[in-house]
Design a protein around this motif. Structure first.
Motif, PDB file in Angstrom:
ATOM      1  N   TYR A  16       0.766  -1.111  -0.206  1.00 51.16           N
ATOM      2  CA  TYR A  16       0.043   0.026   0.123  1.00 51.16           C
ATOM      3  C   TYR A  16       0.739   1.345   0.034  1.00 51.16           C
ATOM      4  CZ  TYR A  16      -3.858  -3.463   0.956  1.00 51.16           C
ATOM      5  OH  TYR A  16      -4.787  -4.318   1.053  1.00 51.16           O
ATOM      6  N   CYS A  17       0.889   2.028   1.067  1.00 53.86           N
ATOM      7  CA  CYS A  17       1.358   3.502   0.916  1.00 53.86           C
ATOM      8  C   CYS A  17       2.776   3.444   0.835  1.00 53.86           C
ATOM      9  CB  CYS A  17       0.896   4.253   1.947  1.00 53.86           C
ATOM     10  SG  CYS A  17       1.574   4.289   3.542  1.00 53.86           S
ATOM     11  N   GLY A  18       3.246   4.571   0.444  1.00 59.84           N
ATOM     12  CA  GLY A  18       4.609   5.117   0.178  1.00 59.84           C
ATOM     13  C   GLY A  18       5.498   4.985   1.268  1.00 59.84           C
ATOM     14  N   THR A  19       4.844   4.875   2.744  1.00 60.61           N
ATOM     15  CA  THR A  19       5.626   4.431   3.833  1.00 60.61           C
ATOM     16  C   THR A  19       6.793   3.479   3.625  1.00 60.61           C
ATOM     17  OG1 THR A  19       3.844   5.508   5.281  1.00 60.61           O
ATOM     18  CG2 THR A  19       5.758   4.036   6.277  1.00 60.61           C
ATOM     19  N   GLY A  20       6.273   2.350   2.979  1.00 62.60           N
ATOM     20  CA  GLY A  20       7.216   1.110   2.743  1.00 62.60           C
ATOM     21  C   GLY A  20       7.375   0.368   3.839  1.00 62.60           C
TER      22      GLY A  20
END
Ligand SMILES: Nc1nc2c(c(=O)[nH]1)N[C@H]1C(S)=C(S)[C@@H](COP(=O)(O)OP(=O)(O)OC[C@H]3O[C@@H](n4cnc5c(=O)[nH]c(N)nc54)[C@H](O)[C@@H]3O)O[C@H]1N2
Ligand SMILES: Nc1nc2c(c(=O)[nH]1)N[C@H]1C(S)=C(S)[C@@H](COP(=O)(O)OP(=O)(O)OC[C@H]3O[C@@H](n4cnc5c(=O)[nH]c(N)nc54)[C@H](O)[C@@H]3O)O[C@H]1N2
Ligand code: SF4
Ligand SMILES: [Mo]
Length: 895
Positions: A16-20
């Motif tokens: 999912y998100c760009g937090t990675g």
């Protein structure tokens, strides 16, 4: 934790998100946060913690399909190659296009970009990153000479002031927001939110500036002018490391001669603006986080540069705890930028403007006909598709029918185009419906490669499950088509590792100035690649360790080594509200949903936060439009129409409404705001203005409402309004229509067919209808009830009954027909903690019973004690309750 590190668990990265975040994937299937990953240290948010629940094959695309018929890979690939070849030969290379995605892995992305730009010979590959990161990319290139994110996550831990501009990180980057609130608890970091909407983030910050939509440039121009006025600039840094300051300051001063002008223009109290400016001026360690409230604007690039200007002018960049920090959206938004997936980039951070760049990439690829000019950007590309200028399009890993603006036009273009290929993991999407060829893509957990997160950290995604059906990774499909187009030698890859090594080598090839250089990873063996630990670029040749922070020496990748301050002026959004369309439609995300819901929309507990598309409306605007809480409203703009359930909210000012972006026709027809959203784009970046469209609201007149529970996945097309929600054991359908209740009954009954085991209650006069259908063993298959609008009971107890797999007893049957639970019903209210299903009512009760902080709430109800993504909302409840100890409201106004 030991149980989580057994050898059976595979270290991979959240899709999912760009937090990675690092995630451990297992065969059972289980998933958990990876304690060894530096982005999250073992934590995951609601979506990450529910990954194991998204691995079912129920809705998967498992075989190649041509015109709706199953076929084999050979046939499908031959057809794709033949149709692309025919279009190229007859109409030239610019008559074909790829539309890619920040959800592809770097290796997939690299192959797609190389095939289009190097070998087909046009730059018509664009990506959904155009809707997402394009303005940040353009702003970085203008300021730094290259698309550089200087910060790393430690800067969030080490800052004293963090400004979140147009970022709802509490919901969209929950693990990064946790780092911020932890830093606040540990060292008193102050958090400022700048957003027209009191989002979960804004309500958990120390200072909230409810800015008038689209006026961020003015606010930051005002900040620059203020810093100059009070002598808070870093003159030495400006002189040594930058160019363009005098013109930039002059532009800022013209916009913002004084704080009062800023406050008026931004719709803010003077004291709020002053407090924000004073905090910035007094704090050296400032990080400014920005996201789609900045990027998705017709002046998004100017917003980005207005922010960066302030950091450059104060030298607040390139040192611990400071800098402009664009949070990336998708898991591989950053990787897509590295390979050059945008139509106006070439590859490896090289563009089309310098001949040396073109030569370098041409030589490295041995590309016979390298594209020499930029291709069409997403909105232009779909316009060209509608006009017949693009004859063959391959959409991979994105759902443009729902996610592009002016989506009715996009849908028409997809329908009318000559040849549409869609590669996706799931079978039913609004885009796939129009495809000539569907190619089954390997999904998360099945595919392998790399992704790069917001802090430039490259992490491996690793497979921990076998490929189902005939699904294949995207790089493989692209390689197969490239070979059929006659480019076999340049696409002789056997594995993602082969592709990664080439990508890494290109980044270092004749690289004199660009910071994007991972050539240190170009000689990884297959085993090294398999074992690769998360590493931040750059990783230059001869090195294996990464680089945490960039731009630390005051030198920039521009020809003269200096950063550019860019003069920007506040401008009006593309379209202003009018009497025909008096409200501004803002769109964005919910905590528990991911984009067009192909995965998160299949998980019952993630659907608990919101079961239907909704529109958040200020009570004054609702009253003006004749709408009440729970009504259904049409949202109409000059471009099209959307639909949602009305939620009254004073989190927005009157004049603004908000709709989540997530619903599609698959789950609720017209539940996507996309058809209504205007297609204007930022002139520099080409990014559409997804956050600002003038609209009007009108009630949808209803004669009846219904609730249908079914084991089956249906599309109740004969009903005016329907929304499908997965629940334990099946699906819930909210239904409604304009006719009389009787008509509703007939239509809904039509859905159920003729089943034997049926119990009914019908009251024509009162417009009440209930019906339960059971199988031979007496287990409930379907349950339907119809009532007057607004008269349906709270369905939670029904869901519980539906979830149980045993036969119905006579008391259950009676209670189903009476539409009344046999036991006491405790209304849950809106679900706040989706890990434990804790609703607002229970939380309010616990607070009035004496819970004074989130720890006490957790002890009483468990809420917030698993993934912690609901802690910002819990703090908001605490603050609103009596005697709350944790602050969740603006509090550092000057005294
Ligand atoms: N839960 C969840 N998380 C996600 C995603 C998801 O789908 N679901 N998607 C991921 C992706 S791809 C992305 S791009 C990111 C997006 O992450 P964010 O950008 O944080 O999320 P959004 O909700 O799109 O928009 C952010 C905020 O911009 C505000 N805004 C609107 N207009 C303006 C304005 O003129 N000025 C300012 N200052 N603010 C404004 C909105 O009110 C909204 O609160 O999230 C990522 N994370
Ligand atoms: N109104 C409005 N519209 C918006 C936004 C907004 O804020 N408001 N935000 C914009 C932004 S920032 C973004 S990023 C976009 C996102 O919008 P989209 O990219 O259209 O949304 P997704 O649902 O993420 O679509 C991804 C698709 O790829 C499939 N998929 C997943 N993994 C793979 C894979 O490995 N290979 C292949 N081939 N397919 C895969 C999924 O099943 C899904 O169908 O929406 C944009 N649109
Ligand atoms: S914050 Fe949540 S969605 Fe984002 S990468 Fe981490 S676990 Fe995944
Ligand atoms: Mo995004």
């Amino acid at each position: 934790m030991t149980a989580l590190t057994t050898p059976a668990l595979v270290r991979t990265t959240c899709p999912y998100c760009g937090t990675g975040c690092g995630v451990l994937g297992g065969p059972s299937p289980v998933t958990a946060g990876d304690p060894g990953h530096p982005a999250n240290h073992g934590r995951v948010c609601t979506k990450g913690s529910a990954l194991g629940e998204t691995l079912s094959l129920e809705n998967r695309l498992l075989h190649p399909m041509v015109k709706g018929e199953r076929t084999g890979w050979e046939t499908a690939l031959d057809l794709v190659a033949a149709r692309f070849r025919a279009a190229i030969e007859t109409h030239g290379p610019e008559s074909v296009a790829f539309y890619a995605s920040g959800q592809l892995l770097t290796e997939d992305y690299y192959v797609a970009n190389k095939l289009m730009k190097g070998f087909i010979g046009a730059a018509n590959i664009d990506t959904n990153s155009r809707l997402c990161m394009a303005s940040s990319v353009a702003g970085h290139v203008r300021a730094f000479g290259e698309d550089i994110v200087p910060c790393c996550y430690e800067d969030l831990d080490e800052a004293d002031l963090v400004i979140l501009v147009g970022s709802n990180a509490a919901w969209c980057h929950p693990i990064l927001f946790r780092r911020l609130t932890d830093a606040r608890a540990r060292r008193g970091t102050r958090l400022v939110a700048i957003d027209p909407r009191r989002s979960a983030t804004a309500s958990d910050c120390d200072l909230f500036l409810p800015i008038h939509p689209g006026t961020d440039v003015l606010l930051f121009n005002g900040l620059l002018a203020h810093l100059a006025r009070i002598g808070a600039l870093d003159k030495a840094y400006l002189e040594r490391s930058t160019a363009g300051f005098p013109a930039t300051l002059a532009a800022a001063q013209q916009d913002a001669p004084d704080v009062e002008t800023v406050a008026r223009g931004c719709g803010l109290e003077v004291a709020l603006v002053e407090a924000f400016y004073a905090a910035f001026a007094a704090t050296r360690r400032v990080v400014t986080v920005y996201s789609q409230g900045v990027n998705q604007s017709s002046h998004g690039t100017d917003k980005v540069n207005a922010i960066i200007n302030c950091h450059l002018a104060t030298g607040r960049i390139g040192a611990p705890g400071m800098g402009p920090f664009s949070f990336t959206g998708q898991p591989n938004a950053m990787g897509g930028r590295e390979v050059g997936g945008l139509a106006n980039q070439l590859a490896a951070h090289a563009g089309f403007t310098e001949a040396a760049d073109l030569d370098r990439v041409r030589d490295f690829w041995r590309a016979p006909r390298l594209a020499e000019r930029p291709g069409l950007k997403a909105v232009e590309l779909f316009n060209a598709l509608g006009e017949g200028r693009i004859r063959a399009l391959w959409v991979m890993g994105t759902n443009p029918a729902a996610s592009l603006p002016d989506a009715a036009r996009v849908r028409a273009a997809l329908e009318s185009c000559d040849f549409l290929v869609v590669s996706d993991c799931v079978a039913g999407t609004d885009t796939a419906r129009h495809a000539d060829v569907l190619l089954p893509a390997a999904a998360w957990g099945e595919k392998a490669g790399t992704v790069t997160n917001s802090e430039r950290r490259i992490s491996r995604q690793r497979a921990f499950m076998p490929l189902p059906g005939e699904a294949r990774p995207d790089w493989w499909m692209l390689t197969q088509v490239a070979r059929r187009l006659g480019h076999g030698a340049a696409f002789a890859y056997d594995s993602p590792a082969d592709i990664f090594r080439e990508h890494a080598a290109l980044s270092g090839f004749r690289n004199e100035r660009r910071l994007f250089d991972i050539s240190g990873l170009a000689d990884l063996s297959d085993a090294d690649y398999e074992a690769l630990d998360p590493v931040q670029w750059p990783v230059p040749a001869g090195q294996r360790a990464g680089t945490a922070r960039l731009l630390t020496q005051g030198r920039f990748p521009t020809p003269d080594g200096r950063a550019r301050l860019v003069p920007v002026r506040q401008a009006a959004p593309a379209h202003a509200p009018s009497t025909a369309a008096p409200l501004v439609l803002n769109t964005g995300r919910l905590r528990d949903q991911w984009h067009t819901m192909t995965r998160t929309g299949e998980v019952p507990r993630l659907m608990a936060q919101a079961a239907e598309a909704f529109v958040a409306v200020h009570p004054l605007d609702a009253a003006a439009a004749g709408l009440r809480e729970g009504d259904i409203a049409d949202i109409t703009s000059a471009w099209g129409r959307a639909r949602g359930r009305v939620r009254l909210s004073d989190d927005l000012s009157a004049g603004q409404i908000f709709m989540p972006m997530h619903w599609t026709d698959e789950a609720m027809p017209f539940g996507s705001p996309g058809r209504a959203v205007n297609p204007d784009c930022d002139a520099v970046s080409g990014q559409p203005e997804l956050k600002h469209t003038p609209v009007r609201l009108s009630p949808v007149p209803l004669g009846w409402e219904g609730l249908l529970l079914s084991r089956r996945r249906l599309r109740p097309e004969n009903i005016d309004y329907w929304a499908r929600t997965p629940i334990e054991g099946g699906h819930a359908y909210r239904l409604a229509g304009s006719g009389a209740a009787e008509d509703g009954m007939e239509r809904a009954l039509h859905l159920l067919g003729d089943d034997a085991g049926r119990a009914e209650l019908r009251d024509q006069r009162r417009g009440i209808f209930r019906c339960a259908i059971t199988d031979d063993a007496g287990r409930m298959l379907d349950y339907l009830m119809i009532a007057a609008p607004g008269a349906l009971p709270d369905p939670d107890w029904l869901f519980t009954m539906f979830a149980s797999t045993g036969p119905l007893d006579s008391q259950m049957r009676r209670s189903l027909l009476a539409a009344r639970s046999s036991g006491p019903v405790v209304a849950a209210g809106e679900i706040v903690c989706s890990c434990f299903g804790i609703g607002s009512e229970a939380i309010r009760q616990a607070i009035s019973d004496g819970a004074r902080d989130t720890a006490a709430l957790g002890a009483a109800l468990k809420c917030g004690t698993n993934c912690g993504s609901c802690l910002p909302e819990l703090r908001r409840f605490i603050a609103a309750g009596e005697g709350g100890r944790e602050r969740a409201m603006p509090c550092f106004l000057p005294s």
